[in-house]
Design an enzyme around this catalytic site. Structure first.
Site, PDB file in Angstrom:
ATOM      1  N   TYR A 160      37.590  35.678  31.586  1.00 36.87           N
ATOM      2  CA  TYR A 160      36.559  36.680  31.857  1.00 36.87           C
ATOM      3  C   TYR A 160      35.212  36.209  31.304  1.00 36.87           C
ATOM      4  O   TYR A 160      34.186  36.298  31.974  1.00 36.87           O
ATOM      5  CB  TYR A 160      36.961  38.010  31.227  1.00 36.87           C
ATOM      6  CG  TYR A 160      36.049  39.168  31.592  1.00 36.87           C
ATOM      7  CD1 TYR A 160      36.212  39.851  32.784  1.00 36.87           C
ATOM      8  CD2 TYR A 160      35.027  39.572  30.729  1.00 36.87           C
ATOM      9  CE1 TYR A 160      35.377  40.915  33.124  1.00 36.87           C
ATOM     10  CE2 TYR A 160      34.192  40.622  31.058  1.00 36.87           C
ATOM     11  CZ  TYR A 160      34.381  41.294  32.255  1.00 36.87           C
ATOM     12  OH  TYR A 160      33.546  42.339  32.592  1.00 36.87           O
ATOM     13  N   LYS A 164      31.931  35.498  33.629  1.00 41.37           N
ATOM     14  CA  LYS A 164      30.683  36.236  33.491  1.00 41.37           C
ATOM     15  C   LYS A 164      29.542  35.341  33.013  1.00 41.37           C
ATOM     16  O   LYS A 164      28.374  35.581  33.352  1.00 41.37           O
ATOM     17  CB  LYS A 164      30.876  37.427  32.558  1.00 41.37           C
ATOM     18  CG  LYS A 164      31.805  38.502  33.129  1.00 41.37           C
ATOM     19  CD  LYS A 164      31.317  39.042  34.474  1.00 41.37           C
ATOM     20  CE  LYS A 164      32.181  40.168  34.997  1.00 41.37           C
ATOM     21  NZ  LYS A 164      31.690  40.732  36.275  1.00 41.37           N
TER      22      LYS A 164
END
Length: 255
Positions: A160, A164
């Site tokens: 993640y 991002k």
């Protein structure tokens, strides 16, 4: 008397794609764009019936486009269906995303690929598909959903964090390439927002306490807190904003 000045935040007559529009941040952004006047294509794996009802109740058009963005297979179809059903494409909000938690030392390739494919690969290729149309029309707004982990490392979310961080870099690259075509590309970085993705953190009494102590606003964000930022970046008010990552975080990064 002089003619009235058009409101710079007015989105009347514009059409937006919002991915992951069935719940949480995506639903709140879809409704906020509709409140500003936009029609909305609600994209997701699961039904966005409630979002569509809210948008239509505001007097705007809304359509559901079913698509699983864990692969790039549907990205061109999403654009084509939007154009077919709503007649235009002016705004893309790349919101759909997933998270997998686990210690870096034991993180699996499956969990790595699942998150990167949804959160970064599909974001790029959907932006590309929308960008081709926007370049042809000479205008457009692309808004990617980044994260606090675009700026920070976090813990137990390696894929993640990587995805991002990638969204932040990709936002700047696309802004650099497409500004000359009348397209703005920016991102919103939500802070700790109360959604399904953060339910496990909210349920952890100690982690929840530590998070709240760090937020100057002293509360978790509500998905609706992101609506104004999305309307701004989608509007003519942000015509000269490019490659920016707008944190909506209750002051988290300022702490």
């Amino acid at each position: 008397m002089p003619a009235p000045i058009a409101h710079p935040f007015d989105l009347t007559g514009r059409v937006a794609i919002v991915t992951g529009a069935n719940t949480g941040i995506g639903r709140a952004i879809a409704v906020a764009l509709a409140q500003a006047g936009a029609d909305v294509a609600c994209v997701g794996r699961t039904s966005a019936d409630n979002t569509v009802r809210e948008v239509r109740a505001l007097g705007r058009r809304a359509e559901i486009i079913s698509a699983d963005l864990s692969t790039i297979e549907p990205v061109q179809r999403v654009v084509e269906e939007t154009l077919e059903k709503l007649g235009a494409l002016d705004i893309l909000v790349n919101n759909a995303g997933i998270i997998r938690r686990g210690d870096a030392i034991a993180f699996t390739e499956e969990d790595w690929d699942a998150v990167i494919d949804t959160n970064l690969k599909s974001v790029f290729f959907l932006a590309q598909a929308a960008g081709r149309h926007m370049i042809a029309t000479g205008r457009g707004r692309i808004i990617n959903i980044a994260s606090m982990l675009t700026f920070q490392g976090g813990i137990r979310v390696p894929s993640y964090t990587a995805s991002k961080s990638g969204v932040g870099g990709l936002t700047k690259l696309l802004a650099n390439e497409w500004a000359k075509h009348g397209i703005t590309v920016n991102a919103i970085a939500p802070g700790y927002i109360a959604t399904n993705n953060t339910a496990v953190l909210q349920a952890d009494e100690e982690r929840n306490r530590v998070i709240l102590e760090r937020i100057p606003a002293a509360r978790w964000g509500d998905p609706k807190d992101l609506g104004g930022a999305a309307v701004f970046l989608a509007s003519d008010a942000a015509a000269y904003v490019q490659g920016h990552i707008l944190a909506v975080d209750g002051g988290w990064l300022a702490r």
